[in-house]
Each structure stands twice: as C-alpha cells, then as structure tokens.
Design a protein around this motif. Structure first.
Motif: not given
Length: 320
Positions: A120-132, A136-141, A191-194
C-alpha cells in the motif's frame, strides 16, 4: 481432572487445519483480486482519482462528490486494501491459535500481513510521483511477492511437519528452478511493456520511454522460452515417473498458453482495457501455477512422534 484437561486442550487449539487452509486460500484470492481491481484503476484512467496519499485530497481522507467517478474508483481500491489486510490478520490470528502445532507457519503469515501495508505504501508513492511507470511496475511486483507468500502459507498448512525430500532428480529440480526464474523475468518484463503502453492510469502520466514494439517483442521471446521450459518439464517429469509434478507442469503450460493468447490478441487489437485486465489476472495465475510446479518437486514427510516417558517405561526389552 480429565475433563479440565480436555477443556484446556479445546481452548488451546480452537482452529482446525481445514479452517486455517480456507482462510489462507481466501488470502490468496483477496490478493489476486486487489491486483485485478488495481488494474481497473489504471485502465479507467483513475490512477490520480485521489491526487494525494494517504489522504484522498488535502482536506479529506475520503473521496468527495467533486472528484466524480474517478475518485470513487481510486478510493474504492484503497478501501479494498483494508479488507485484504483484515483477511491476512485473521490468518495470522488463526495460525497463532493453532500453536504450538505449527510454529513454522508464523513467519509466512507475518510476511503476508506485513507485505500488504508495504504494498500500500508503494501504491501511495505511485500517486505522489504522478504514476511514475517504474514505481507502478514495482507496485505490481510487490503484489506478486505477497501472493507468493500467501500461496506458500497455504501449501505449508497442508504439508505435514517434517523435512522436505526431493521427489525428482537434481537436474530436474534445477530445470524447475530455472523455469521459476524465467517466469519471474516474464512478469518483470511485462511491467516494462505496460510502462511503455497507452494505459498510464491518467492522461497526464509519463511513460518509461521504451519502444513499445521492441519491448513487446522481448516480452514475447521470454514467454516462448518459458513455454518451452514448461513443456520440457512435463516430459521430463513423466520420464522419471513423477506424475504429480507432471500434472502441475501440464497445468502451467495450459495457463501460459491461455495467457499468451490473451497477450497476442490484446497486442493486435490495440490493447482494449478488458483484455488488459484479463491479462493481469492471467499473470497472477501464471505465478501460482509456477509455484505449484516448484512445490511439486519436493515432498514433506511427517516426523514420527517420539515415545512418551510412560510408553518408554512400559516397553518390554527384547532379549539378545
């Protein structure tokens, strides 16, 4: 006196193995489900429906009417994290109530529970980094790691307490391990493809800069390698009479072929959101099928209980 002992035992072990397995299975399903719903957030362009974290807005922890459907979708996915965490907590409590019979389950249950807030924290970081896209790939992994831990817990509950013994020769265990590594690589490259594709989660989100056609070809090549290794496992396991392992490998091949078909169709139909979501579900199934193969190469044998002092006293010595 015997009645008191019986009551104590019933209080000490109120959780059955069957109930524990059901809870662990629910944890797997819940974690797969949140991957799919997380994909829905990205595919509907709701990744920044709540533009900050941990709040949904600077003034509110929940979505507001002004944020519309995008805010509802993003906030709804955040709420699901609490549901998944609640299930993981229930599993850990059940494991603790199951003690001291299965102390080996505690680290896995703790790993699943702690993995959910970490994810969840990684998910929060995705938002704070404007969906870097890399975050986002790290969030999935991270979700894949939690699913792997939940699956290991579920399998260990069924296995008896005892040392793991190999049921296939060492070269085939190496081949299975290599297949697992390639399967993990396929997930990472995916995740790189995505990150290079059109589904960024928000219209203003950046892409990773990789050429979509080139990285898609690399992903396809890794999938071909994975399928080839998996087919080899089927024939190799059958050759040594490891039928359980062969069945697990055959299921893996079937899941990979289905996932590959979805991948090719989505690529040549300009990545429709529904197929992309199905492909994310397929990624979870490939991971689970891969772990099943790895698990089938070893088997745990129950440890024979040591004789009690009373039994030892009653033992009749055998004359030489």
């Amino acid at each position: 006196m015997r009645r008191i002992c019986a009551v104590k035992r019933s209080v000490r072990f109120p959780v059955s193995t069957a109930l524990l397995r059901r809870l662990a299975l629910a944890s797997i399903i819940a974690n797969v489900g949140i991957v799919v719903t997380g994909g829905a957030v990205r595919l509907t362009g709701s990744g920044l429906g709540c533009p900050t974290w941990p709040r949904c807005t600077e003034e509110s922890y929940v979505t507001t009417p002004e944020m519309g459907i995008y805010g509802v979708i993003e906030f709804g996915n955040r709420l699901l994290t609490f549901a998944v965490g609640f299930i993981a907590l229930a599993v850990l409590l059940a494991v603790l109530l199951h003690l001291p019979r299965r102390r080996d389950l505690v680290p896995l249950a703790v790993a699943v529970l702690l993995g959910i807030p970490a994810q969840a924290v990684i998910g929060g970081i995705t938002v704070l980094t404007d969906l870097n896209p890399w975050v986002v790939g790290l969030h999935f992994l991270a979700s894949m790691l939690v699913i792997a831990a939940a699956y290991a817990l579920w399998r260990r509950i069924k296995d008896p307490v005892g040392p793991a013994e190999a049921v296939v020769p060492a070269p085939l265990r190496t081949l299975a391990a290599l297949t697992t590594v390639v399967s993990a690589a396929v997930l990472v490259i995916g995740t790189w493809v995505t990150g290079s594709g059109p589904h960024a989660g928000d219209h203003g989100a950046a892409r990773n800069g990789l050429d979509p056609e080139t990285i898609s070809q690399v992903h396809a090549d890794s999938v071909f390698l994975l399928i080839g290794l998996s087919v080899a496992l089927v024939f190799a396991f059958r050759a040594v009479g490891a039928q359980r392992a062969a069945r697990a490998a055959l299921v893996l091949v079937a899941v990979e072929l289905g996932q590959g078909l979805i991948g090719f169709v989505q690529y040549f139909t300009n990545l429709p959101a529904l197929l992309v979501g199905a492909h994310m579900l397929g990624s979870c199934l490939v991971l689970l099928a891969t772990l099943s193969v790895q698990w089938s190469t070893r088997e745990r044998r129950p440890v024979a209980p040591s004789p009690t002092p009373d039994a030892a006293d009653r033992a009749v010595p055998v004359a030489a």
